[in-house]
Design a protein around this motif. Structure first.
Motif, PDB file in Angstrom:
ATOM      1  N   GLY A  78       0.808  -1.215   0.000  1.00 23.62           N
ATOM      2  CA  GLY A  78       0.000   0.000   0.000  1.00 23.62           C
ATOM      3  C   GLY A  78       0.839   1.262   0.000  1.00 23.62           C
ATOM      4  O   GLY A  78       2.025   1.265  -0.351  1.00 23.62           O
ATOM      5  N   GLU A  79       0.214   2.371   0.399  1.00 21.76           N
ATOM      6  CA  GLU A  79       0.869   3.682   0.370  1.00 21.76           C
ATOM      7  C   GLU A  79       2.084   3.717   1.297  1.00 21.76           C
ATOM      8  O   GLU A  79       3.057   4.417   1.033  1.00 21.76           O
ATOM      9  N   ASP A  80       2.029   2.950   2.407  1.00 19.39           N
ATOM     10  CA  ASP A  80       3.107   3.020   3.397  1.00 19.39           C
ATOM     11  C   ASP A  80       4.410   2.427   2.886  1.00 19.39           C
ATOM     12  O   ASP A  80       5.473   2.638   3.456  1.00 19.39           O
ATOM     13  N   SER A  81       4.332   1.652   1.787  1.00 15.09           N
ATOM     14  CA  SER A  81       5.506   0.885   1.395  1.00 15.09           C
ATOM     15  C   SER A  81       6.553   1.741   0.706  1.00 15.09           C
ATOM     16  O   SER A  81       7.682   1.304   0.549  1.00 15.09           O
ATOM     17  N   GLY A  82       6.183   2.958   0.275  1.00 14.90           N
ATOM     18  CA  GLY A  82       7.143   3.788  -0.433  1.00 14.90           C
ATOM     19  C   GLY A  82       7.438   3.271  -1.825  1.00 14.90           C
ATOM     20  O   GLY A  82       8.465   3.596  -2.409  1.00 14.90           O
ATOM     21  N   LEU A  83       6.537   2.449  -2.367  1.00 14.09           N
ATOM     22  CA  LEU A  83       6.750   1.922  -3.707  1.00 14.09           C
ATOM     23  C   LEU A  83       6.084   2.824  -4.741  1.00 14.09           C
ATOM     24  O   LEU A  83       5.197   3.605  -4.416  1.00 14.09           O
ATOM     25  N   ASP A  84       6.499   2.656  -6.008  1.00  9.22           N
ATOM     26  CA  ASP A  84       5.881   3.368  -7.107  1.00  9.22           C
ATOM     27  C   ASP A  84       4.600   2.627  -7.486  1.00  9.22           C
ATOM     28  O   ASP A  84       4.585   1.750  -8.348  1.00  9.22           O
ATOM     29  N   ILE A  85       3.503   2.950  -6.790  1.00  4.46           N
ATOM     30  CA  ILE A  85       2.285   2.164  -6.954  1.00  4.46           C
ATOM     31  C   ILE A  85       1.703   2.339  -8.347  1.00  4.46           C
ATOM     32  O   ILE A  85       1.232   1.388  -8.964  1.00  4.46           O
ATOM     33  N   GLU A  86       1.764   3.572  -8.852  1.00  4.14           N
ATOM     34  CA  GLU A  86       1.236   3.829 -10.201  1.00  4.14           C
ATOM     35  C   GLU A  86       1.988   2.991 -11.227  1.00  4.14           C
ATOM     36  O   GLU A  86       1.386   2.347 -12.080  1.00  4.14           O
ATOM     37  N   GLY A  87       3.306   3.012 -11.117  1.00  2.00           N
ATOM     38  CA  GLY A  87       4.138   2.249 -12.046  1.00  2.00           C
ATOM     39  C   GLY A  87       3.805   0.773 -11.988  1.00  2.00           C
ATOM     40  O   GLY A  87       3.709   0.100 -13.021  1.00  2.00           O
ATOM     41  N   ALA A  88       3.603   0.283 -10.784  1.00  2.00           N
ATOM     42  CA  ALA A  88       3.290  -1.129 -10.621  1.00  2.00           C
ATOM     43  C   ALA A  88       1.964  -1.455 -11.281  1.00  2.00           C
ATOM     44  O   ALA A  88       1.809  -2.468 -11.958  1.00  2.00           O
ATOM     45  N   ARG A  89       0.969  -0.543 -11.105  1.00  2.68           N
ATOM     46  CA  ARG A  89      -0.351  -0.790 -11.677  1.00  2.68           C
ATOM     47  C   ARG A  89      -0.250  -0.834 -13.206  1.00  2.68           C
ATOM     48  O   ARG A  89      -0.839  -1.691 -13.858  1.00  2.68           O
TER      49      ARG A  89
END
Lengths: 311, 559, 107
Positions: free
Chosen positions: B538-549
Motif C-alpha cells: 500500500g501507500e506506506d511501502s514507499g513503492l511506485d504504486i502507479e508504475g506497478a499498476r
C-alpha cells in the motif's frame, strides 16, 4: 577497487570487523556464534552417548565387567586435573577483563600445563590398554609371540601400568595377579582374559530368585543354553570401542584446545586484550569449559560402572 | 561482464560499483568475504553437482525402459542409483537454496552489510569443495553401491565399493552446512537493520532460521554416525554388526535422527521462497504471516520427533512404530497451515503469471501430492505394503523435486535480475516452467502406481507387465530433462544479451529490491531504516504504486 | 548480552568456591561408586547418583565459569535447547529398545 570493502575494515575501533556497526554488535554475534558451535558439539558427542546408552542398557553386566578394568584412579585424577585447568581458564578471562597482562599469561600457561598433564595421563592409560590387549582394533595391540608367553609364573612386570587404586576391587586385584601371566597374542588382537566376575556375581543373585539379567543379555551371553565367553567378550569389546571413540574424540578436542591456548598465549603476551576487547579469551574459555564438561560426564559413565559388585 | 561493473550512480553522484565489478582477479573471488560472491560460487558448484546427479538419473531411467537388466549390469545399477542419491541430496538439495539464495539474500533482506561471520561463510564454501572433491574422487575410483543411506552391516562389512572416501566426503560436507546454519542464526539475531523487527522479516528469512536450527542440531549427529561407520568398516569392532554383538538398528536410529530432519532442510527453504513468490506475485500482503512463520519453526521442531517412520519394517518395536506414526501425522499440520495460507493469499490477489509465479503454483500442486502421499507412508499399517517400492520413490521426488527444486528454480528466476543485473527471457522461462511441470508429473506419477502394484525400488529389472508405466516415466524424464537444461542455456545467454534489469523490476516491496541490481559490495548506499511491514504493497511501502499498476495492466494485456 | 556484561563474573572468591564444589563432587562420585546402591534401590541407581552429581557440576561450570548466569536469554535458551535435543534423541531411541519383544506391544 578490490580493496573497496577492506578500506572500511579498521576505520572504527581496533578489532571491529567491517560488517558490524559497533563493538557491542560484534561481541554479541561472536558470542551467539560460539554458543551455536557448542550446541552442535553437544549433539556431536550426543550421538556417541546414544550409542553408549543403547549398549549399556542392553548389556549392563559386560559393561560393568569391562569398566572394572579401566583405572578409576587415573580417570578421577584426570577429572581433577581438568577441573583445575577450568579454574585457571576462568581466571584467565577474569584477568583479561581487568587488562592484567602478566596474570593472563601465567593463567594461560597453567591451563596449558594441566591440559598437557591430562593428555599425558591419557597416554599412560592408552599404553596400558595396548599392553593388556584391550584395544578393540585388530592388530593395534601389543604382539606377543607364543615363545615369549612361555615364562608363565615369572613376575613379568606389566609395562606402562601404574595401578594405584585407592580402594582395590576384586577385579583390579585379579588384574594385578594377571600381570604375571603373559598370554600369547601374535596378531595383536583384542583379548579378554580377566574372567567374568560381574557375570558370576549376577548369576549368584539370580539364584535368589530375583531376575538380574536383561533380556538382551539372556540371548547375548549364551550359546545353546550355556555361558559363552566369546560372546561375552564381544560385548566387552563394544564397551572398549565406545571408550576409545569417546575419550579419543575428547582428547582430540583437548589437542585443538591446546593449539587455541598457544595462539591465545601469543596474543596475550603481546598485550592484545584489554577491558574493552577480550572476546577471543572468553570464546576460547567457552570451548575449554565445554571440553571439561564432556569429561565430567565421561568419567562416571566409563570408569565407575559396577565397582560396587566387586570390592 | 563489463556492463555490470557500474550500476548507475550512488547517492553522492559518483558511479556505483556493483559487487561483481568490485575486483575481477581470481584472488578477489577466492578470498572474498562478500556473501554475494560466495553465493555465486556456490551457484556454480551446486549446478555442477546437479548436472552430474541428473546424468545418473538419466542412466537409471534409460535402464528401466526395458524389463531386463540390459543397459547396466545390476552391480553398476546399484552404484548409479547410490551416486544419484548421494550427489543430489548431500551436494545439491541441502546446499541449494540455503547456500545460494539464502547466502545472497538473507543479509539483503534484513538490511545488513554482510553475514555476521563472513570468514566462516567462506570457510563453509571451501569445506563444501573439499567434501565434494573427496566424494568425486570416490566416484571416479569406482563409486559406492550401498544406497545413499549407507545401511549397516552391508556398508560396514560386505560392500566392496568406496564407502570410506564417499563417507568422508559426506562427513566433511556436513560441517559446511553446520557453518552455514550457524552463520544464518547469528546474522538474523544480530544484524537486522533498524526497524527490521522479527515480525517484519520476510518469511524467507523465517524459513531459513528454521532450516538453520535443523542444520545445527541434526548435522553433527550424522557426522558422528558416519565416523562410527568408518571406524567400524576399518576396524570391524562390531558395533553395527549383529554377528558379533552389534546393532544395525542403532545405525538407523542415529542416521535418521539427522536424515529425517534433513528432509526439512530440503523443503523449508523452498517454502520460504514460495511464501515470497506467492505474496509478491499476488501483490497482496501474505495471509497469516505469524502462522507461516511459526509453522516453519514447528516443522523444524516436530521434524526431530518422527525419524522412526523410516524404520517401520526394520525391526523397531511396534510401540515405537505407533508413536512415530502418530507424530508423523502431527507434522502434516504445520505443512497444511502453509498451504492454506498461500491459497488464501492468492484469493482476490492481482496475480501476474510471470515465470517465478508459474513455478510457485507448480510447487503448491506438487507439494500437496507429495505431502499427502507422505501420510500414506507414515501410517504404520499401509507402509508394510508400500515400503521400499516405487511409491516411496515417487513420494519423496514429489517433495524434493516438486518442492525444493521447483522452488529453487522459481527463486533463481525471481532473483536473477538482482543477482546478475540482467533479465532472463520471459518467453523461454514460461516454456521451460511448463515443460518441467509436465515432464515431472509424467515421470513420477506413474511411479505411484508402479509402487502400489509392488515394483520394488533399487532393482535393475522388473516384470514385463510393468513396462508401459515405466516407459511413461522415462518419456516424462526426457521432457523434464529438456525443461531443466533450458534454464541453464537461456539464463547463461541472458548474461550476454539479456535486457538490463531495473533495480526493482517486479515492483516488489522487499528490502532486497531497494538497492541497485546487482547490489554494491556493501549492499546499501545508506544503511536502510525499515518503516513498513512485510509484504506491504500500500501507500506506506514507499513503492511506485502507479508504475506497478501500469506494469500489471500491460502484463494482463500481453497475456 | 546484558548491560552489566563486563561485570559478569562472581569474583575471585566465587571462582574458588565453584572450584571447591567441583572437586568435592568428583571425590564424592569416586567413592560413591563403591556403595551398592543398585542392590539397595534399583539397578542403575549408582549411575543415576553419579549422573546427578555430574549434572550439578556441569550446571556450576555453565553458569559461573561460562558466565551464562549473566548472559542473554538467547544464550541460556541455546544451552537448555541443546540438552533438550539430546533428551529427544535418547528418549525416542530408547522408547524403541525398551519396548522390544515384551509387554503389551511385544510379539
Amino acid at each position: 577497487m578490490s580493496t573497496h570493502a577492506d578500506t572500511h575494515e579498521h576505520s572504527h575501533a581496533p578489532g571491529l570487523q567491517h560488517q558490524f556497526d559497533n563493538m557491542q554488535q560484534q561481541e554479541e554475534s561472536v558470542s551467539i556464534g560460539m554458543w551455536m558451535f557448542l550446541v552442535q558439539e553437544i549433539l556431536f558427542f550426543g550421538g556417541l552417548f546414544t550409542a553408549y546408552l543403547v549398549f549399556r542398557s542392553r548389556y549392563p553386566l559386560a559393561f560393568a565387567e569391562a569398566s572394572n578394568h579401566l583405572d578409576a584412579f587415573w580417570g578421577g585424577l584426570n577429572t581433577l586435573v581438568l577441573i583445575v585447568s577450568s579454574l585457571t581458564m576462568a581466571l584467565t578471562v577474569f584477568y583479561a577483563q581487568r587488562g592484567n597482562r602478566n596474570m593472563q599469561v601465567i593463567m594461560i600457561l597453567l591451563t596449558m600445563f594441566f591440559g598437557t598433564v591430562f593428555l599425558g595421563v591419557k597416554v599412560i592409560e592408552y599404553t596400558d590398554k595396548y599392553n593388556s590387549a584391550l584395544v578393540p582394533v585388530h592388530g593395534l595391540n601389543k604382539r606377543i609371540k607364543e615363545s615369549d608367553a612361555k615364562h608363565e609364573g615369572e613376575p613379568a612386570k606389566k609395562e606402562g601400568a601404574f595401578v594405584i587404586p585407592l580402594i582395590e576391587t576384586r577385579a583390579s586385584a585379579a588384574a594385578a595377579a594377571d600381570n604375571h601371566k603373559v598370554v600369547p597374542n601374535p596378531r595383536g588382537e583384542f583379548q579378554w582374559h580377566y574372567g567374568q566376575h560381574v557375570f558370576d556375581y549376577a548369576m549368584e543373585k539370580e539364584k535368589s530368585g530375583k531376575p538380574y539379567l536383561t533380556e538382551a543379555e539372556r540371548i547375548g551371553y549364551f550359546s545353546n543354553g550355556a555361558f559363552d565367553p566369546d560372546k561375552y567378550r564381544d560385548k566387552i569389546r563394544i564397551f572398549y570401542f565406545i571408550y576409545f571413540v569417546m575419550t579419543g574424540l575428547h582428547a582430540l578436542h583437548m589437542i585443538v584446545g591446546l593449539a587455541i591456548m598457544a595462539w591465545l598465549l601469543w596474543m596475550a603476551f603481546r598485550g592484545t586484550f584489554s577491558a574493552e576487547y577480550y572476546a577471543p579469551v572468553e570464546m576460547s574459555g567457552l570451548y575449554w569449559h565445554f571440553v571439561d564438561i564432556v569429561w565430567i560426564f565421561l568419567f562416571p559413565l566409563l570408569y565407575l560402572l559396577g565397582r560396587h559388585f566387586l570390592h | 561482464m563489463n556492463s555490470e561493473a557500474t550500476t548507475g550512480n550512488g547517492a553522492d553522484g559518483t558511479p556505483r560499483v556493483s559487487y561483481i565489478g568490485n575486483g575481477s582477479t581470481l584472488r578477489s573471488w577466492l578470498l572474498t568475504k562478500d556473501h554475494k560472491r560466495i553465493a555465486l560460487m556456490y551457484l556454480i558448484s551446486v549446478s555442477v553437482f546437479f548436472m552430474m546427479g541428473g546424468l545418473y538419473a538419466a542412466a537409471i531411467r534409460l535402464e528401466l525402459l526395458t524389463p531386463a537388466s540390459d543397459l547396466l549390469e545390476t552391480a553398476t545399477y546399484n552404484k548409479v542409483f547410490t551416486q544419484h542419491g548421494v550427489l543430489m541430496i548431500f551436494f545439491f538439495l541441502i546446499p541449494s537454496i540455503p547456500a545460494i539464495l539464502g547466502n545472497f539474500l538473507l543479509p539483503l533482506m534484513i538490511g545488513a552489510k554482510d553475514l555476521a561471520l563472513p570468514r566462516i561463510n567462506l570457510l563453509s564454501l571451501y569445506i563444501y569443495w573439499l567434501g565434494g572433491a573427496l566424494t568425486l574422487i570416490g566416484l571416479m575410483q569406482g563409486g559406492v553401491d550401498t544406497g545413499w543411506t549407507f545401511y549397516t552391516p552391508y556398508s560396514t562389512t560386505f560392500s566392496n565399493s568406496y564407502v570410506m572416501l564417499v563417507g568422508l566426503g559426506i562427513f566433511i560436507n556436513g560441517f559446511s552446512s553446520i557453518l552455514t546454519g550457524l552463520n544464518f542464526i547469528v546474522t538474523i539475531h544480530t544484524m537486522r537493520a533498524p526497524g527490521m523487527t522479527w515480525f517484519r522479516m520476510p518469511l524467507f528469512v523465517w524459513a531459513h532460521y528454521a532450516t538453520s536450527l535443523v542444520m545445527i542440531l541434526g548435522t553433527p549427529v550424522v557426522a558422528i554416525t558416519v565416523l562410527l561407520l568408518a571406524i567400524e568398516r576399518a576396524a570391524h569392532v562390531g558395533i553395527f554388526d549383529p554377528a558379533i554383538g552389534g546393532d544395525p538398528i542403532l545405525f538407523q536410529h542415529l542416521f535418521w535422527f539427522y536424515s529425517h530432519p534433513a528432509v526439512y532442510i530440503m523443503i523449508l527453504p523452498g517454502m520460504g521462497v514460495i511464501s515470497e513468490l506467492i505474496s509478491n506475485f499476488s501483490r497482496k500482503k501474505i495471509f497469516g504471516y505469524e502462522f507461516i512463520a511459526f509453522s516453519s519453526i514447528a516443522i523444524a521442531v516436530f521434524g526431530f520427533l518422527v525419524w522412526g517412520h523410516h524404520m517401520f519394517v526394520s525391526g523397531q518395536s511396534i510401540y515405537a512404530g505407533l508413536v512415530f506414526s502418530f507424530l508423523t501425522m502431527v507434522v502434516a499440520v504445520p505443512s497444511a497451515i502453509k498451504m492454506f495460507n498461500w491459497t488464501a493469499t492468492m484469493f482476490k490477489g492481482s496475480i501476474t503469471f510471470d515465470t517465478p509465479m508459474l513455478y510457485a503454483m507448480g510447487f503448491m500442486g506438487l507439494f500437496l501430492i507429495g505431502g499427502l502421499t507422505g501420510l500414506f507412508l507414515g501410517s504404520v499399517g499401509l507402509t508394510v505394503h508400500l515400503t521400499d517400492t516405487y511409491f516411496v520413490v515417487a513420494h519423496f521426488h514429489y517433495v524434493m523435486v516438486g518442492g525444493q527444486v521447483i522452488a529453487y528454480l522459481g527463486g533463481i528466476h525471481y532473483w536473477w535480475p538482482k543477482m546478475t543485473g540482467r533479465m532472463y527471457s520471459e518467453f523461454w522461462g514460461k516454456i521451460s516452467a511448463m515443460l518441467v511441470f509436465i515432464g515431472f508429473n509424467l515421470t513420477f506419477f506413474p511411479q505411484f502406481i508402479l509402487g502400489y502394484l509392488g515394483m520394488p525400488r533399487r532393482y535393475a529389472a522388473y516384470p514385463e507387465e510393468l513396462q508401459v508405466l515405466n516407459i511413461f516415466s522415462t518419456a516424462g524424464a526426457s521432457v523434464l530433462g529438456v525443461g531443466l537444461v533450458m534454464p541453464v542455456v537461456y539464463l547463461t545467454m541472458s548474461l550476454i544479451n539479456g535486457k538490463k534489469a531495473e533495480d526493482n523490476p517486479w515492483m516488489h516491496p522487499g528490502l532486497e529490491w531497494r538497492t541497485s541490481s546487482p547490489p554494491p559490495t556493501e549492499n546499501f548506499d545508506t544503511p536502510p531504516v525499515v518503516t513498513w511491514e512485510a509484504y506491504e504493497f500500500g501507500e506506506d511501502s514507499g513503492l511506485d504504486i502507479e508504475g506497478a499498476r501500469r506494469r500489471h495492466q500491460e502484463s494482463v494485456v500481453n497475456a | 548480552m546484558s548491560d552489566n556484561h563486563n561485570e559478569g563474573h562472581i569474583g575471585y572468591p566465587g571462582y574458588i568456591g565453584v572450584f571447591a564444589v567441583l572437586v568435592v563432587g568428583t571425590i564424592f562420585t569416586y567413592f560413591s561408586s563403591f556403595w551398592d546402591l543398585d542392590g539397595m534401590f534399583f539397578p542403575g541407581a549408582n549411575t543415576l547418583l553419579a549422573l546427578l552429581i555430574a549434572f550439578t557440576k556441569m550446571t556450576f561450570v555453565i553458569l559461573f565459569f561460562m558466565h551464562v548466569y549473566w548472559n542473554s536469554k538467547l544464550i541460556k535458551l541455546s544451552a537448555v535447547a541443546s540438552f533438550f535435543w539430546l533428551a529427544i534423541m535418547f528418549a525416542y531411541t530408547m522408547q524403541d529398545y525398551l519396548t522390544r519383544g515384551s509387554g503389551v506391544f511385544g510379539q
